[in-house]
Enzyme design. Structure first.
Site, PDB file in Angstrom:
ATOM      1  CG  ASP A  80      -8.111 -55.611 -11.295  1.00  0.00           C
ATOM      2  OD1 ASP A  80      -8.162 -56.808 -11.600  1.00  0.00           O
ATOM      3  OD2 ASP A  80      -7.134 -55.098 -10.726  1.00  0.00           O
ATOM      4  CG  HIS A 115      -4.790 -58.096 -11.945  1.00  0.00           C
ATOM      5  ND1 HIS A 115      -5.415 -57.594 -10.826  1.00  0.00           N
ATOM      6  CD2 HIS A 115      -3.862 -58.988 -11.481  1.00  0.00           C
ATOM      7  CE1 HIS A 115      -4.917 -58.155  -9.745  1.00  0.00           C
ATOM      8  NE2 HIS A 115      -3.971 -58.995 -10.112  1.00  0.00           N
ATOM      9  CB  SER A 162      -2.192 -59.183  -7.413  1.00  0.00           C
ATOM     10  OG  SER A 162      -3.226 -60.114  -7.558  1.00  0.00           O
TER      11      SER A 162
END
Length: 487
Positions: free
Chosen positions: A432, A459, A214
């Site tokens: 995602d 995610h 991320s």
């Protein structure tokens, strides 16, 4: 942008035509960081075959002889045939790399990496076990902010109240955080990347092997741009596109959550969230009347945030389905627990500090948006791409907070173009919700990397049970082999 040539400048140009031009000034010497890069890390046992330490770094890299701060570290030593260190960051901004490393050290899928690498998690400056920590609101103030419906009031008076509150929030951050504005001005990705290179050197690694999830992919991409020849391997999962501005990143993320909610609705086929209209009928009444949730109440904003949290992983969908069914029955407890998890609030009402760090980093990492009309247009774009948010959105506050943040940005969005970089492996998931698939495609292209496409709704995915993804990622980190793959 062109500049007009004034009389003084013209005189200099004419003189240059008739005389030998002066030699160019030498470039400024980079600051000497030897005392930081050569430091000996004092590792001490901290349970379960783990060691902990702190890395000392300059508060301001332009003043290496000035104040210092520390970065919290956690290590699991390689079992055999050590290659070097594998440095990991979970994202956020605000995520604790120490906690992620401790968790991965117990993950069966990570066993091949634990054999070959010292697994090292780091908490970026201002976060987790690093000192000082970014501090803004108290725990009680965080609870009160979440329970407020101010974000849903888009009237002129409501907007004024929001701006006053967000301005006050930035002032609190500067007041409550040690070193105040000086520290806030040096907590962005620019400085985290410098810390990461000091860490690489202090670990004794000639080249960096890095796993970023991320926001951790943004750290990795920025490191690749700043120190391309110091990279051994970069695995970036759940990629952020560093070319996106603050508005576009929020708009595309909102659309990503709408996409994930649509997929959830297909799976659920339930009256509470089978489609956007059903979801709105369920949560919009909370704007006027929050729902009982134990000793607390579930606000509209927390219902949206809790749904966000439940959409991050398909494994959470059964619990999210049950939580929404409870809301239909007048009980907001489980959906509030999802929101608590998202905000990293524990059962004792203590917050990890992640939400304050999130805003502090985001506000210095992006070009500031100060035009109220532009912010309103951004809100409209978010709702157009994510109609399930209608009634308000937690992310609107980010634009307002950053518009009045007490220190200026230290970075600007742009496409990275590192030269001499070994090929990174970028993992991107087709549905995602938080970092939509296209961002990974674009980042892989910008970095000249290899794209691994994961077909799914979640995610990040590496080391989370997908054999195809795990096999490809482990092979890349150990021996550098990677090819375009679809899992």
């Amino acid at each position: 942008m062109r500049r007009a040539v004034g009389l003084a400048a013209l005189t200099v140009l004419l003189a240059a035509c008739t005389s030998t031009p002066p030699a160019p000034a030498p470039p400024p010497r980079p600051p000497d960081l030897g005392k930081f890069t050569q430091q000996k890390l004092a590792w001490t046992p901290c349970g379960d075959a783990l060691d902990c330490a702190h890395l000392t770094v300059p508060l301001d890299y332009a003043k290496p002889d000035g104040k210092t701060v520390t970065v919290g570290l956690l290590r699991h030593k390689a079992a055999k045939q050590r290659i070097g260190s594998l440095v990991v960051n979970p994202g956020g901004p605000g995520g604790w790399g120490t906690a992620t490393a401790a968790s991965l050290a117990k993950t069966p899928a990570a066993a091949p990496l634990l054999d070959r690498f010292d697994l090292v998690g780091f908490d970026p400056r201002g976060v987790g076990t690093s000192e000082p920590r970014i501090t803004c609101r108290t725990d009680a103030e965080q609870d009160a902010d979440r329970a407020s419906d101010i974000e849903s009031d888009l009237s002129p008076d409501g907007v004024k109240k929001q701006l006053a509150e967000t301005t006050a929030y930035g002032a609190k951050c500067a007041e409550a955080t040690k070193y105040g504005k000086e520290f806030l001005a040096n907590v962005g990705t620019r400085d985290v990347v410098r810390d990461l290179d000091v860490l690489r050197a202090a670990l004794g690694d000639e080249k960096l092997t890095y796993l970023g999830y991320s926001y951790g992919t943004q750290i990795g991409a920025a490191y690749a741009e700043a120190y391309p020849r110091n990279v051994r391997a970069l695995l970036l999962d759940g990629a952020i596109d560093p070319a996106q501005g603050l508005v576009d990143s929020l708009v595309t993320q909102a659309a990503g959550f709408q996409d994930a909610l649509n997929e959830f609705g297909k799976w659920c086929a339930c009256a509470t969230a089978g489609d956007t209209e059903a979801f709105q009928r369920l949560v919009r009444p909370l704007i006027a009347k929050p729902l009982p949730a134990g000793t607390r109440k579930l606000s509209f904003e927390d219902a949206i945030t809790g749904t966000f949290g439940g959409l991050y992983s398909r494994g959470d969908w059964p619990a999210l389905k049950a939580a929404l069914a409870q809301v239909a029955q007048g009980n907001g407890r489980t959906l509030l627990a999802f929101a608590d998890d998202y905000y990293q609030r524990d059962r004792d009402g203590k917050y990890s500090g992640a939400i304050d760090a999130y805003f502090a980093v985001r506000c210095v990492d992006h070009t500031r948006v100060t035009d109220r009309a532009a912010i309103d247009r951004a809100h409209e774009r978010m709702l157009a791409g994510a109609p399930f948010l209608a009634g308000g959105t937690p992310d609107t506050s980010e634009l307002d907070i950053c518009s009045t943040w007490p220190v200026p940005p230290t970075s600007a969005e742009h496409a990275p173009r590192p030269a001499g970089l070994p090929k990174p492996l970028v993992v991107s998931t087709t549905h995602d919700p938080a970092t939509p698939y296209r961002q990974g495609v674009d980042l892989a292209k910008d970095l000249g990397g290899v794209l691994l496409t994961h077909e799914g709704v979640q995610h990040t995915v590496f080391l989370q049970g997908d054999t195809c993804v795990d096999r490809a990622g482990i092979a890349y980190l150990i021996d550098g082999t990677a090819s375009e793959t679809r899992c």
